[in-house]
Scaffold this motif. Sequence first.
Motif, PDB file in Angstrom:
ATOM      1  N   GLY A 160       0.657  -1.191   0.104  1.00 33.79           N
ATOM      2  CA  GLY A 160       0.162  -0.038   0.197  1.00 33.79           C
ATOM      3  C   GLY A 160       0.707   1.235   0.140  1.00 33.79           C
ATOM      4  N   GLN A 161       2.024   1.154  -0.253  1.00 30.49           N
ATOM      5  CA  GLN A 161       2.969   2.284  -0.246  1.00 30.49           C
ATOM      6  C   GLN A 161       3.731   2.387  -1.638  1.00 30.49           C
ATOM      7  OE1 GLN A 161       4.816   3.854   3.551  1.00 30.49           O
ATOM      8  NE2 GLN A 161       4.190   1.864   4.349  1.00 30.49           N
ATOM      9  N   PRO A 162       3.087   2.382  -2.674  1.00 33.01           N
ATOM     10  CA  PRO A 162       3.736   2.319  -4.032  1.00 33.01           C
ATOM     11  C   PRO A 162       4.599   3.508  -4.378  1.00 33.01           C
ATOM     12  CG  PRO A 162       1.246   2.928  -4.498  1.00 33.01           C
ATOM     13  CD  PRO A 162       1.417   2.532  -2.910  1.00 33.01           C
ATOM     14  N   LEU A 163       5.768   3.302  -5.093  1.00 34.02           N
ATOM     15  CA  LEU A 163       6.871   4.265  -5.460  1.00 34.02           C
ATOM     16  C   LEU A 163       5.692   5.247  -6.538  1.00 34.02           C
ATOM     17  CD1 LEU A 163       9.342   5.193  -5.989  1.00 34.02           C
ATOM     18  CD2 LEU A 163       9.913   3.580  -7.691  1.00 34.02           C
ATOM     19  N   ASP A 164       5.944   6.386  -6.084  1.00 34.32           N
ATOM     20  CA  ASP A 164       5.260   7.389  -6.765  1.00 34.32           C
ATOM     21  C   ASP A 164       5.974   7.671  -8.353  1.00 34.32           C
ATOM     22  OD1 ASP A 164       4.366   9.959  -8.167  1.00 34.32           O
ATOM     23  OD2 ASP A 164       4.090  10.922  -6.222  1.00 34.32           O
ATOM     24  N   GLN A 165       5.327   7.279  -9.282  1.00 34.45           N
ATOM     25  CA  GLN A 165       6.085   7.345 -10.588  1.00 34.45           C
ATOM     26  C   GLN A 165       6.416   8.684 -11.099  1.00 34.45           C
ATOM     27  OE1 GLN A 165       6.321   4.312 -12.624  1.00 34.45           O
ATOM     28  NE2 GLN A 165       6.111   3.746 -10.413  1.00 34.45           N
ATOM     29  N   SER A 166       6.233   9.745 -10.333  1.00 32.98           N
ATOM     30  CA  SER A 166       6.660  11.103 -10.673  1.00 32.98           C
ATOM     31  C   SER A 166       8.039  11.055 -10.311  1.00 32.98           C
ATOM     32  CB  SER A 166       5.628  12.030 -10.005  1.00 32.98           C
ATOM     33  OG  SER A 166       5.834  12.084  -8.748  1.00 32.98           O
ATOM     34  N   ASN A 167       8.456  10.254  -9.379  1.00 35.57           N
ATOM     35  CA  ASN A 167       9.947  10.282  -9.094  1.00 35.57           C
ATOM     36  C   ASN A 167      10.877   9.629 -10.263  1.00 35.57           C
ATOM     37  OD1 ASN A 167       9.612  11.451  -6.503  1.00 35.57           O
ATOM     38  ND2 ASN A 167       8.769   9.681  -5.613  1.00 35.57           N
ATOM     39  N   GLY A 168      10.960  10.178 -11.318  1.00 37.37           N
ATOM     40  CA  GLY A 168      11.452   9.548 -12.389  1.00 37.37           C
ATOM     41  C   GLY A 168      13.002   9.219 -12.164  1.00 37.37           C
ATOM     42  N   ASN A 169      13.613   9.638 -11.612  1.00 41.71           N
ATOM     43  CA  ASN A 169      15.160   9.163 -11.176  1.00 41.71           C
ATOM     44  C   ASN A 169      15.141   7.835 -10.731  1.00 41.71           C
ATOM     45  OD1 ASN A 169      16.292  11.303 -12.645  1.00 41.71           O
ATOM     46  ND2 ASN A 169      16.153  12.580 -10.843  1.00 41.71           N
ATOM     47  N   ILE A 170      14.314   8.059  -9.355  1.00 37.60           N
ATOM     48  CA  ILE A 170      14.101   6.682  -8.583  1.00 37.60           C
ATOM     49  C   ILE A 170      13.424   5.559  -9.519  1.00 37.60           C
ATOM     50  CG2 ILE A 170      13.364   5.585  -6.591  1.00 37.60           C
ATOM     51  CD1 ILE A 170      15.417   7.480  -5.912  1.00 37.60           C
ATOM     52  N   VAL A 171      12.522   5.730 -10.294  1.00 35.26           N
ATOM     53  CA  VAL A 171      11.824   4.810 -10.857  1.00 35.26           C
ATOM     54  C   VAL A 171      12.888   4.220 -12.051  1.00 35.26           C
ATOM     55  CG1 VAL A 171      10.032   4.457 -13.051  1.00 35.26           C
ATOM     56  CG2 VAL A 171       9.444   5.707 -10.843  1.00 35.26           C
ATOM     57  N   ALA A 172      13.741   5.052 -12.598  1.00 34.12           N
ATOM     58  CA  ALA A 172      14.718   4.436 -13.485  1.00 34.12           C
ATOM     59  C   ALA A 172      15.538   3.502 -12.756  1.00 34.12           C
ATOM     60  CB  ALA A 172      15.428   5.567 -14.341  1.00 34.12           C
ATOM     61  N   TRP A 173      16.089   4.260 -11.612  1.00 34.69           N
ATOM     62  CA  TRP A 173      16.954   3.418 -10.963  1.00 34.69           C
ATOM     63  C   TRP A 173      16.461   2.066 -10.471  1.00 34.69           C
ATOM     64  CZ3 TRP A 173      15.803   2.015  -5.943  1.00 34.69           C
ATOM     65  CH2 TRP A 173      16.963   1.092  -5.098  1.00 34.69           C
ATOM     66  N   PHE A 174      15.085   2.071 -10.107  1.00 33.46           N
ATOM     67  CA  PHE A 174      14.578   0.867  -9.594  1.00 33.46           C
ATOM     68  C   PHE A 174      14.373  -0.117 -10.608  1.00 33.46           C
ATOM     69  CE2 PHE A 174      10.875  -1.879  -8.642  1.00 33.46           C
ATOM     70  CZ  PHE A 174      10.867  -2.100  -7.090  1.00 33.46           C
ATOM     71  N   ASN A 175      14.018   0.059 -11.781  1.00 34.50           N
ATOM     72  CA  ASN A 175      14.003  -0.703 -13.023  1.00 34.50           C
ATOM     73  C   ASN A 175      15.652  -1.194 -13.314  1.00 34.50           C
ATOM     74  OD1 ASN A 175      11.213  -0.382 -13.319  1.00 34.50           O
ATOM     75  ND2 ASN A 175      11.570   1.371 -14.535  1.00 34.50           N
ATOM     76  N   ARG A 176      16.472  -0.348 -12.949  1.00 33.86           N
ATOM     77  CA  ARG A 176      17.823  -0.978 -13.302  1.00 33.86           C
ATOM     78  C   ARG A 176      18.409  -1.919 -12.346  1.00 33.86           C
ATOM     79  NH1 ARG A 176      20.095   4.121 -12.589  1.00 33.86           N
ATOM     80  NH2 ARG A 176      19.223   4.789 -14.655  1.00 33.86           N
ATOM     81  N   VAL A 177      17.846  -1.649 -11.080  1.00 32.76           N
ATOM     82  CA  VAL A 177      18.311  -2.722 -10.271  1.00 32.76           C
ATOM     83  C   VAL A 177      17.468  -3.865 -10.139  1.00 32.76           C
ATOM     84  CG1 VAL A 177      18.375  -3.084  -7.651  1.00 32.76           C
ATOM     85  CG2 VAL A 177      19.174  -0.921  -8.408  1.00 32.76           C
ATOM     86  N   GLY A 178      16.257  -3.769 -10.698  1.00 36.99           N
ATOM     87  CA  GLY A 178      15.383  -4.851 -10.653  1.00 36.99           C
ATOM     88  C   GLY A 178      15.907  -5.957 -11.932  1.00 36.99           C
ATOM     89  N   GLU A 179      16.928  -5.439 -12.864  1.00 31.80           N
ATOM     90  CA  GLU A 179      17.396  -6.494 -13.813  1.00 31.80           C
ATOM     91  C   GLU A 179      18.536  -7.058 -13.265  1.00 31.80           C
ATOM     92  OE1 GLU A 179      18.621  -3.954 -16.856  1.00 31.80           O
ATOM     93  OE2 GLU A 179      16.609  -3.274 -17.522  1.00 31.80           O
ATOM     94  N   ARG A 180      19.038  -7.170 -11.994  1.00 30.03           N
ATOM     95  CA  ARG A 180      20.287  -7.504 -11.447  1.00 30.03           C
ATOM     96  C   ARG A 180      19.546  -8.995 -11.021  1.00 30.03           C
ATOM     97  NH1 ARG A 180      24.250  -3.912 -10.623  1.00 30.03           N
ATOM     98  NH2 ARG A 180      25.603  -5.585  -9.376  1.00 30.03           N
TER      99      ARG A 180
END
Length: 204
Positions: free
Chosen positions: A179-199
């Motif tokens: 219930g505390q989803p990452l706010d997609q407006s935080n574009g730098n964190i979203v890109a980072w999250f997706n990058r880490v998620g590929e590891r």
Amino acid sequence: MKLYDSIGPNPRIVRMFMAEKGIEIPKQAVDLRKGENREEAHLKRNPHGQMPALELDCGNYLSEITAICEYLEEKHPSPAMIGGTPEERAECRMWTRRVDLNIAEPLANGYRFGEALKFFEKRIPVAPDASPGLKMIAANRIKWLNDQMSDGRDYICGKRFTLADMLLYCWLDFGNQVGQPLDQSNGNIVAWFNRVGERPSVKA
């Protein structure tokens, strides 16, 4: 050594750290849902009753994810996931503490005192009225970190993937589920999250 493991973001951080370093340690599952972590056997390992715990070869126990990961880094220095120099280690520790205190802790307690209140109220002190404010603090600090990463860095410590990234990733991923989803407006964190998620280590 033996890792006392369970569900939840904190044990996952240690597993991820071990996977990044190529460390294999025998694991023993502790059932949090049944309260096994609050029973006498586990309280001897960690009087706080929290997870995970690392049993050392000498028979002593370590708890707290930062202490466990720093111990593993000292025992297995390469590849360095905290740092290979005093400067790198200090930078990682600085960011790990910022993430832990300002994002992970309020996010966790916002959930424990809110959606998970019935589960936790008989296990730990709870403050239900604090839940909305804690969630707001976590969201605010995520936005702050998003702004800090506007300089184009790949990871929290620049080009280096470190414990600070693992801590943030596991807790943000947990937040997405409770219930505390990452706010997609935080574009730098979203890109980072997706990058880490590929590891591959995120599957540990």
